[in-house]
Design an enzyme around this catalytic site. Sequence first.
Site, PDB file in Angstrom:
ATOM      1  N   ASP A   1       0.861  -1.110  -0.023  1.00  0.00           N
ATOM      2  CA  ASP A   1       0.090  -0.214   0.147  1.00  0.00           C
ATOM      3  C   ASP A   1       0.831   1.386  -0.145  1.00  0.00           C
ATOM      4  O   ASP A   1       0.499   2.337   0.391  1.00  0.00           O
ATOM      5  CB  ASP A   1      -0.815   0.010   1.305  1.00  0.00           C
ATOM      6  CG  ASP A   1      -1.603  -1.356   1.224  1.00  0.00           C
ATOM      7  OD1 ASP A   1      -2.177  -1.737   0.353  1.00  0.00           O
ATOM      8  OD2 ASP A   1      -1.549  -1.996   2.495  1.00  0.00           O
ATOM      9  N   HIS A   3      -4.648  -1.639  -5.945  1.00  0.00           N
ATOM     10  CA  HIS A   3      -4.179  -0.210  -6.139  1.00  0.00           C
ATOM     11  C   HIS A   3      -5.078   0.649  -6.347  1.00  0.00           C
ATOM     12  O   HIS A   3      -6.360   0.349  -6.832  1.00  0.00           O
ATOM     13  CB  HIS A   3      -3.424  -0.244  -7.798  1.00  0.00           C
ATOM     14  CG  HIS A   3      -2.079  -0.778  -7.707  1.00  0.00           C
ATOM     15  ND1 HIS A   3      -1.201  -0.862  -6.729  1.00  0.00           N
ATOM     16  CD2 HIS A   3      -1.672  -1.813  -8.673  1.00  0.00           C
ATOM     17  CE1 HIS A   3      -0.114  -1.502  -7.125  1.00  0.00           C
ATOM     18  NE2 HIS A   3      -0.206  -2.131  -8.476  1.00  0.00           N
TER      19      HIS A   3
HETATM   20  P1  GDP Z   1      -0.541   0.540  -3.646  1.00  0.00           P
HETATM   21  O1  GDP Z   1      -1.051  -0.839  -3.423  1.00  0.00           O
HETATM   22  O2  GDP Z   1       0.899   0.686  -3.191  1.00  0.00           O
HETATM   23  O3  GDP Z   1      -0.784   1.170  -5.109  1.00  0.00           O
HETATM   24  O4  GDP Z   1      -1.117   1.697  -2.739  1.00  0.00           O
HETATM   25  P2  GDP Z   1      -2.888   1.970  -2.602  1.00  0.00           P
HETATM   26  O5  GDP Z   1      -3.339   2.167  -3.857  1.00  0.00           O
HETATM   27  O6  GDP Z   1      -3.538   0.733  -1.589  1.00  0.00           O
HETATM   28  O7  GDP Z   1      -2.765   2.998  -1.641  1.00  0.00           O
HETATM   29  C1  GDP Z   1      -2.025   4.265  -1.994  1.00  0.00           C
HETATM   30  C2  GDP Z   1      -3.206   5.224  -1.548  1.00  0.00           C
HETATM   31  O8  GDP Z   1      -2.586   6.411  -1.204  1.00  0.00           O
HETATM   32  C3  GDP Z   1      -4.182   5.446  -2.635  1.00  0.00           C
HETATM   33  O9  GDP Z   1      -5.512   5.870  -2.210  1.00  0.00           O
HETATM   34  C4  GDP Z   1      -3.586   6.714  -3.328  1.00  0.00           C
HETATM   35  O10 GDP Z   1      -4.346   7.420  -4.298  1.00  0.00           O
HETATM   36  C5  GDP Z   1      -3.012   7.304  -2.383  1.00  0.00           C
HETATM   37  N1  GDP Z   1      -1.566   7.997  -2.521  1.00  0.00           N
HETATM   38  C6  GDP Z   1      -0.729   7.725  -3.241  1.00  0.00           C
HETATM   39  N2  GDP Z   1       0.576   8.783  -3.092  1.00  0.00           N
HETATM   40  C7  GDP Z   1       0.100   9.617  -2.116  1.00  0.00           C
HETATM   41  C8  GDP Z   1       0.784  10.772  -1.667  1.00  0.00           C
HETATM   42  O11 GDP Z   1       1.624  11.163  -1.948  1.00  0.00           O
HETATM   43  N3  GDP Z   1      -0.150  11.309  -0.634  1.00  0.00           N
HETATM   44  C9  GDP Z   1      -1.320  11.054  -0.302  1.00  0.00           C
HETATM   45  N4  GDP Z   1      -2.081  11.926   0.635  1.00  0.00           N
HETATM   46  N5  GDP Z   1      -1.959  10.246  -1.052  1.00  0.00           N
HETATM   47  C10 GDP Z   1      -1.293   9.269  -1.766  1.00  0.00           C
END
Ligand code: GDP
Length: 437
Positions: free
Chosen positions: A19, A47
């Site tokens: 995540d 994601h």
């Molecule tokens: P992944 O599985 O690694 O892609 O992660 P997830 O999608 O489960 O979680 C990432 C969450 O954090 C998503 O809701 C993204 O939109 C959000 N996100 C990604 N980068 C950032 C950031 O730099 N700041 C904030 N506040 N949210 C972010």
Amino acid sequence: MKKNDKPQSTAVIGLQWGDEGKGKIVDRLATEHDAVVRYNGGANAGHTIVVDDRRISLHLIPSGILYPGKKAIIANGVVADVEQLLKEIDNLESQDIDTAGLVLSDRAHVVTPYHKAEDARRETLLAREFGEKEDTGGIGTTRRGIGPAYADKAHRAAAIRVGDLLRPDQLRPLVARSAQLAHQDVREDPDLPSPDAITDRLIEIGELLRPRITDTSYLLHDLQRAGKRLLFEGGNATLLDVDHGTYPFVTSSNSSALGIPAGAGVSPKSIHNIMGVCKAYCTRVGGGPFPTEIQGELATTIRERGREFGTTTGRPRRIGWLDLVALRYAVMLNGIDRICMTMLDVLSGIDPIMVCNAYEIDGHRTERFLPDARSLESAKPVLISLPGFTEDITGVRSIQDLPSNARHYLSYVEEHAGAPITLAGVGPDREQTIEIS
Ligand code: GDP
């Protein structure tokens, strides 16, 4: 390699417990690659990508699908819940997203209803053993049948691969054998359809997916030979790697970069740039040791601000300070060339910011990670305090405009992680990213 070189193939790997915001980074890099490839895990790797204020959740389909004309490849190392895959395709198409580029390996393994029932049976049993209320009783799986599907892959006798869906004569006895070998509770589960009904549905799904099913290993080599650029998207993350993570609280595949060659059928030599994604702090879902875990109000603030609830399950994530011991290990193991640190914006207003630079185990200090849950359990974090910042940084787009304490945080982490930070995330939107050259 210079920071701005544009190599042929790139991998994006989570450096923590998942995540980390890989989806956004893959999505960003997809513009300069021709194909995005999933090589491990299954529909447990959610994601979330925000495009024009729409939050699009993907579980199995590589995030490159959001770009028309790109190939989105689910390679052999993935275990595919094909029913879920159809739902995801429908969901994207209902939002007018073209899915023509989606291709699925004929050697990817199929997650069947037996696998999901077995996953749930085991988690429930383990949770009961540790007390009903304790969430850490099980391994903390998402109950999507991923582990049992990989176990069947290793067992071989009843395993079903995507190519089998196109061969009904072979499929029927395989499903019958799966039923026969399933645990009695699963076999007698009144909610499970009969083996014949499961087979019929899998044949139907096979027909729907037929145009997308191919030998993706040859496809990837053909693309490489044609000079196309591949982007490998790691599902889950390094500390959840079945061999190198905090076993047994891990996922059931090689979710670090080490899984790419086997999971996609490409040579290790063909991955030119490995990008690691970490948050400005740590999170973890489900059970397992978490040396820098924090509780209380501060954890709640970070959880709510960072929307730290699972994409796939909605479970609240556990929160902790950035663990540099674990990060250094992940950088080393994957051979990380560049780091992207996400969620820097979430730390605004938190002062001081703590980071863990070493562990103390039985009175001895170590800077080495312990990739084994039982050993890591005894590690106490040695925390260092860094000055925080109060400014809202979600609108910042260049490193010079970041508050000096935020810049200091990035350079401290870079120095101790062992790889340069070339991107910093300051919000969930695609555009909320700072490039650092
Ligand atoms: P992944 O599985 O690694 O892609 O992660 P997830 O999608 O489960 O979680 C990432 C969450 O954090 C998503 O809701 C993204 O939109 C959000 N996100 C990604 N980068 C950032 C950031 O730099 N700041 C904030 N506040 N949210 C972010």
